[in-house]
Write a protein that holds these residues in place. Structure first.
Motif, short mmCIF file in Angstrom:
data_model
loop_
_atom_site.label_atom_id
_atom_site.label_comp_id
_atom_site.label_asym_id
_atom_site.label_seq_id
_atom_site.Cartn_x
_atom_site.Cartn_y
_atom_site.Cartn_z
N PHE A 14 0.82 -1.21 0.00
CA PHE A 14 0.00 0.00 0.00
C PHE A 14 0.86 1.26 0.00
O PHE A 14 0.53 2.25 -0.67
CB PHE A 14 -0.98 0.01 1.17
CG PHE A 14 -2.18 -0.88 0.94
CD1 PHE A 14 -2.94 -0.78 -0.22
CD2 PHE A 14 -2.54 -1.82 1.88
CE1 PHE A 14 -4.04 -1.60 -0.44
CE2 PHE A 14 -3.64 -2.64 1.67
CZ PHE A 14 -4.40 -2.53 0.51
N ALA A 15 1.97 1.27 0.73
CA ALA A 15 2.84 2.44 0.73
C ALA A 15 3.43 2.67 -0.66
O ALA A 15 3.48 3.81 -1.15
CB ALA A 15 3.97 2.26 1.76
N PHE A 16 3.86 1.59 -1.30
CA PHE A 16 4.42 1.71 -2.65
C PHE A 16 3.39 2.22 -3.65
O PHE A 16 3.65 3.15 -4.41
CB PHE A 16 4.98 0.35 -3.11
CG PHE A 16 5.41 0.35 -4.54
CD1 PHE A 16 6.60 0.95 -4.92
CD2 PHE A 16 4.62 -0.23 -5.51
CE1 PHE A 16 7.00 0.98 -6.25
CE2 PHE A 16 5.01 -0.21 -6.85
CZ PHE A 16 6.19 0.40 -7.22
N THR A 17 2.21 1.61 -3.67
CA THR A 17 1.20 2.02 -4.65
C THR A 17 0.72 3.45 -4.40
O THR A 17 0.49 4.21 -5.35
CB THR A 17 0.01 1.05 -4.71
OG1 THR A 17 -0.58 0.94 -3.41
CG2 THR A 17 0.45 -0.33 -5.20
N GLU A 18 0.58 3.84 -3.14
CA GLU A 18 0.17 5.21 -2.84
C GLU A 18 1.25 6.20 -3.26
O GLU A 18 0.96 7.23 -3.88
CB GLU A 18 -0.16 5.37 -1.36
CG GLU A 18 -0.66 6.76 -1.03
CD GLU A 18 -1.04 6.94 0.44
OE1 GLU A 18 -1.48 8.06 0.78
OE2 GLU A 18 -0.91 5.99 1.23
N ALA A 19 2.51 5.90 -2.93
CA ALA A 19 3.61 6.79 -3.32
C ALA A 19 3.70 6.92 -4.83
O ALA A 19 3.85 8.02 -5.37
CB ALA A 19 4.93 6.29 -2.74
N ALA A 20 3.58 5.80 -5.54
CA ALA A 20 3.63 5.83 -7.00
C ALA A 20 2.47 6.65 -7.57
O ALA A 20 2.66 7.45 -8.50
CB ALA A 20 3.62 4.41 -7.57
N LEU A 22 0.74 9.09 -6.03
CA LEU A 22 0.94 10.50 -5.70
C LEU A 22 1.99 11.14 -6.62
O LEU A 22 1.80 12.26 -7.10
CB LEU A 22 1.35 10.66 -4.24
CG LEU A 22 0.27 10.36 -3.21
CD1 LEU A 22 0.86 10.23 -1.81
CD2 LEU A 22 -0.82 11.43 -3.25
N LEU A 23 3.07 10.42 -6.87
CA LEU A 23 4.12 10.94 -7.76
C LEU A 23 3.59 11.09 -9.18
O LEU A 23 3.76 12.13 -9.81
CB LEU A 23 5.34 10.02 -7.74
CG LEU A 23 6.48 10.42 -8.67
CD1 LEU A 23 7.05 11.78 -8.30
CD2 LEU A 23 7.56 9.35 -8.66
N GLN A 24 2.92 10.07 -9.68
CA GLN A 24 2.41 10.13 -11.05
C GLN A 24 1.38 11.24 -11.19
O GLN A 24 1.35 11.94 -12.20
CB GLN A 24 1.85 8.78 -11.48
CG GLN A 24 1.56 8.75 -12.97
CD GLN A 24 1.25 7.37 -13.49
OE1 GLN A 24 1.06 6.43 -12.72
NE2 GLN A 24 1.21 7.23 -14.79
N PHE A 25 0.53 11.44 -10.20
CA PHE A 25 -0.46 12.50 -10.25
C PHE A 25 0.21 13.87 -10.31
O PHE A 25 -0.16 14.73 -11.13
CB PHE A 25 -1.41 12.42 -9.06
CG PHE A 25 -2.48 13.48 -9.06
CD1 PHE A 25 -3.58 13.35 -9.89
CD2 PHE A 25 -2.37 14.60 -8.26
CE1 PHE A 25 -4.58 14.33 -9.91
CE2 PHE A 25 -3.34 15.58 -8.29
CZ PHE A 25 -4.45 15.45 -9.11
N ALA A 26 1.21 14.10 -9.45
CA ALA A 26 1.91 15.39 -9.44
C ALA A 26 2.65 15.63 -10.75
O ALA A 26 2.62 16.74 -11.30
CB ALA A 26 2.89 15.45 -8.26
N VAL A 27 3.28 14.60 -11.27
CA VAL A 27 3.98 14.71 -12.55
C VAL A 27 2.98 15.01 -13.66
O VAL A 27 3.21 15.88 -14.51
CB VAL A 27 4.79 13.43 -12.85
CG1 VAL A 27 5.23 13.37 -14.30
CG2 VAL A 27 6.01 13.36 -11.93
#
Length: 163
Positions: A14-20, A22-27
């Motif tokens: 869950f930490a990995f998928t959430e971080a990915a 969040l990063l993809q959304f910001a990018v």
């Protein structure tokens, strides 16, 4: 029935998928605001820019992990915008060769500084050099394990937050 994930595995997943996400959304937000590009369109331009040579649609699809039909649609949009060219391969009648235009290179050059800033801040901002090396090593192993499966471009359809 499959054995459930251990609590530490579930937490990591869950930490990995959430971080990915969040990063993809910001990018995706940065790419849309600064260059009117979707995440996938940026991946296509960046792949061509890094290769510094024309590539086939199949090679691009495998590199960006995108379906062939989705890639064809995105390439058509990029071509219409004058950012890439597509032409039949001179060596393989089934292949289409894609190349970055000067306009595509300019758009990529314009968006890269902001992209780098977002990635540096969000992905690397909480990590030291040792953390970056460890994370890189782990993600390369995970990616290589996933890529050891049959080519994903034949079966995966992915949509990014920005389309």
């Amino acid at each position: 029935m499959a054995e459930p994930l251990a609590p530490s595995q579930m937490h990591t997943y869950f930490a990995f998928t959430e971080a990915a996400s969040l990063l993809q959304f910001a990018v995706a937000q940065q790419l849309r605001a600064e260059a009117d590009l979707s995440y996938v369109q940026f991946e296509i331009l960046a792949t061509l820019g890094a290769a510094q040579r024309p590539m086939t649609m199949t090679d691009i699809a495998d590199g960006v992990v995108y379906s062939r039909s989705g890639l064809t649609h995105q390439a058509a949009l990029l071509e219409k915008a004058g950012l890439i060219t597509r032409s039949p391969s001179p060596t393989d009648q089934r292949a289409t060769v894609v190349d970055l235009t000067d306009g595509g290179r300019d758009r990529l050059d314009r968006v890269l500084p902001g992209h780098i800033e977002v990635v540096r801040d969000l992905l690397y901002g909480a990590l030291d050099d040792d953390d970056v090396a460890t994370l890189g090593s782990i993600l390369v192993r995970v990616r290589d394990h996933m890529r050891s499966r049959p080519s994903r471009s034949r079966s995966v359809s992915r949509t990014s937050p920005a389309g």
